[in-house]
Write a protein that holds these residues in place. Structure first.
Motif, short mmCIF file in Angstrom:
data_model
loop_
_atom_site.label_atom_id
_atom_site.label_comp_id
_atom_site.label_asym_id
_atom_site.label_seq_id
_atom_site.Cartn_x
_atom_site.Cartn_y
_atom_site.Cartn_z
N VAL A 50 0.83 -1.21 0.00
CA VAL A 50 0.00 0.00 0.00
C VAL A 50 0.86 1.25 0.00
N LEU A 104 -0.53 -4.95 -9.73
CA LEU A 104 -0.24 -4.76 -8.31
C LEU A 104 -1.53 -4.70 -7.49
N LEU A 105 -2.56 -4.05 -8.01
CA LEU A 105 -3.85 -4.01 -7.32
C LEU A 105 -4.47 -5.41 -7.22
N ARG A 145 0.32 -1.09 -12.49
CA ARG A 145 -0.59 -0.77 -11.38
C ARG A 145 -1.76 -1.76 -11.28
N ALA A 205 -5.86 0.77 2.10
CA ALA A 205 -6.41 0.31 0.82
C ALA A 205 -7.88 0.66 0.67
N LEU A 248 2.96 5.24 -6.44
CA LEU A 248 3.05 4.85 -7.84
C LEU A 248 2.11 5.70 -8.69
N TRP A 298 -8.96 1.02 -3.13
CA TRP A 298 -8.40 -0.18 -3.75
C TRP A 298 -9.08 -1.46 -3.26
N LEU A 346 1.81 1.54 -3.70
CA LEU A 346 0.66 2.01 -4.49
C LEU A 346 0.33 3.47 -4.20
N SER A 347 0.59 3.92 -2.99
CA SER A 347 0.33 5.32 -2.63
C SER A 347 1.23 6.27 -3.42
#
Length: 155
Positions: free
Chosen positions: A4, A20-21, A17, A67, A10, A72, A7-8
């Protein structure tokens, strides 16, 4: 927790992406399935006979909450998981503010016994930071979803 955080930062248009999700959701689903009734997670995730470990549980709470807050993960599916986790974590902070149930620093072991016999210690410093991070995300979660405790999810 690392996913996370990644992702925060990216970029939304990063070519990996979506993958990764998907990994995040699969990981979250796996953790959801092995959460103990107390809300915590066991030292060995697939061994309910192992003790419930606080620092990793708190990292999972942080990751789930972040998330959900970012959109997400579904609040309906994972809201009950994260709140049960948070409720469990809060039982591990004793009356003088010590975090109980945190495994001492651990190297790499080659069998279950290594992990099953790891002691916990209120002086394990790595048990404290994740609680503050998780708490901040929980505050944000409750602000974003004021009725989150009443969401009914099919688990």
């Amino acid at each position: 927790m690392a996913m996370v955080e990644l992702l925060s930062e990216l970029p939304a248009d990063h070519p990996d992406r979506t993958q990764l999700l998907s990994i995040l959701e699969a990981h979250a689903d796996g953790l959801r399935r092995v959460q103990a009734p107390s809300g915590l997670w066991h030292q060995l995730l697939d061994r309910p006979d192992s003790y419930e470990e606080t620092s990793s549980s708190t990292m999972y709470v942080f990751a789930f909450a972040r998330a959900i807050n970012a959109g997400w993960l579904s609040a309906a599916t994972y809201g009950p998981v994260v709140l049960r986790g948070w409720d469990g974590v809060t039982t591990k902070v004793n009356s003088i503010g010590q975090v109980e149930g945190t495994c001492i620093g651990t190297g790499l072991g080659w069998d279950d016994t290594f992990y099953l016999t790891r002691p916990t210690d209120v002086n394990a410093a790595h048990g404290y930071g994740p609680i503050f991070l998780a708490g901040a995300e929980i505050i944000d979660l409750v602000g974003r979803y004021p009725n989150i405790r009443t969401i009914n999810a099919t688990l």
